[in-house]
Design a protein around this motif. Sequence first.
Motif, PDB file in Angstrom:
ATOM      1  N   SER A   1      45.836  36.735  60.092  1.00 34.95           N
ATOM      2  CA  SER A   1      44.504  36.746  59.496  1.00 34.95           C
ATOM      3  C   SER A   1      44.379  37.912  58.534  1.00 34.95           C
ATOM      4  N   PRO A   2      43.516  37.787  57.498  1.00 36.02           N
ATOM      5  CA  PRO A   2      43.295  38.894  56.578  1.00 36.02           C
ATOM      6  C   PRO A   2      42.819  40.134  57.320  1.00 36.02           C
TER       7      PRO A   2
ATOM      8  N   ALA B   1      45.477  42.325  52.351  1.00 39.66           N
ATOM      9  CA  ALA B   1      44.317  41.587  52.841  1.00 39.66           C
ATOM     10  C   ALA B   1      44.663  40.129  53.110  1.00 39.66           C
ATOM     11  N   ALA B   2      45.677  39.610  52.409  1.00 38.41           N
ATOM     12  CA  ALA B   2      46.117  38.227  52.608  1.00 38.41           C
ATOM     13  C   ALA B   2      47.057  38.082  53.795  1.00 38.41           C
TER      14      ALA B   2
ATOM     15  N   PRO C   1      37.688  35.245  53.388  1.00 36.01           N
ATOM     16  CA  PRO C   1      38.077  36.365  54.241  1.00 36.01           C
ATOM     17  C   PRO C   1      38.739  37.504  53.468  1.00 36.01           C
ATOM     18  N   ILE C   2      39.513  37.182  52.442  1.00 37.43           N
ATOM     19  CA  ILE C   2      40.131  38.230  51.634  1.00 37.43           C
ATOM     20  C   ILE C   2      39.063  39.033  50.890  1.00 37.43           C
ATOM     21  N   ASP C   3      38.096  38.332  50.315  1.00 37.05           N
ATOM     22  CA  ASP C   3      36.995  39.001  49.635  1.00 37.05           C
ATOM     23  C   ASP C   3      36.222  39.897  50.618  1.00 37.05           C
TER      24      ASP C   3
END
Length: 330
Positions: free
Chosen positions: A2-3, A94-95, A323-325
């Motif tokens: 998960s990010p 983050a990815a 989720p990355i944002d």
Amino acid sequence: MSPRRAAAVPVPLGALPEALTGAVVAIGNFDGVHRGHQAVLGAATAHAARLSAESDAAVRAVALTFEPHPRAFFSGAPIFRLTPPDEKARVMAAAGMDAMVVATFDAALAGLTAEDFIAEILVRRMKAAAVVVGHDFKFGARRRGDGALLAAEGARHGFATDTVGALEDGGIISSTRIRSHLAEGDVAGAAELLGRRFAVTAEVIHGHKRGREMGYPTANQALDPAASLRHGIYAVRVLIDGAWRDGVASFGRRPTFDNGAPLLETFVFDYAGDLYGRDLRVTFERYIRPEIAFTGMEALMVQMDQDSADAKAALAGLAPLSPIDAALNF
């Protein structure tokens, strides 16, 4: 995977630690790390998770990218980088990637045949457990290598290969499309393709302090001269001391005053601290209007009041795009 809010810095291929060998390797330029690129990274993290479960040992997922950008190397001309190396590494983390490995793109690397690139870089130096690339990935001298060659050579060298298809959203998602949106001031359209807000990070420098004289002190930043972001006024958010603050920014040449070199000048609402010499991250939320010349200071100040009101309205009720944002910009 998960990010996450992982700190990340580029890792030079020439100083690759042993802990990052034997990984699943996603390869590409990844400028923008847009949603299409994220599909490649997601395939790499999923493959690493499968190998980890099968072996009861942690298998990492790393991205292999290149600096300078190969297109800039061959053309000798600068290009508008959506994600300079440090920003690219932050987005990769983050990815869900464990590291971003950077190979120096020089004449020696450009001259490697595709087969030698695989044998020297992927097998001998990285000891890749598997390789993941996008549908349009080309490599090696005269760009003769592709996913099919990787699969054939991988079978010979003992690593699996996964080629990820194109991701479409009104057309194939690409860095070129994103640059076109930004050149039009369409930061919302760019964000749709990126899967996160477009952001820049640069040092705050001294300016002429005209904004301070008008009651609008700004944090001034010089962006990459190759940046083709449309000149104009934007609603923005600024990361200061770990907290996001709203603001309004002008990017352009200040035609009312000097028509000089482009600067990003950001007025942060309800903030009075000293930001000189600090690196600030700025996200672009909405384009408000084009840059124009005013007949005098009074007319400009009236417009700045309106720009601030418009920016505050645009910034109300923002939510993460992904989720990355959320990991990067909230």
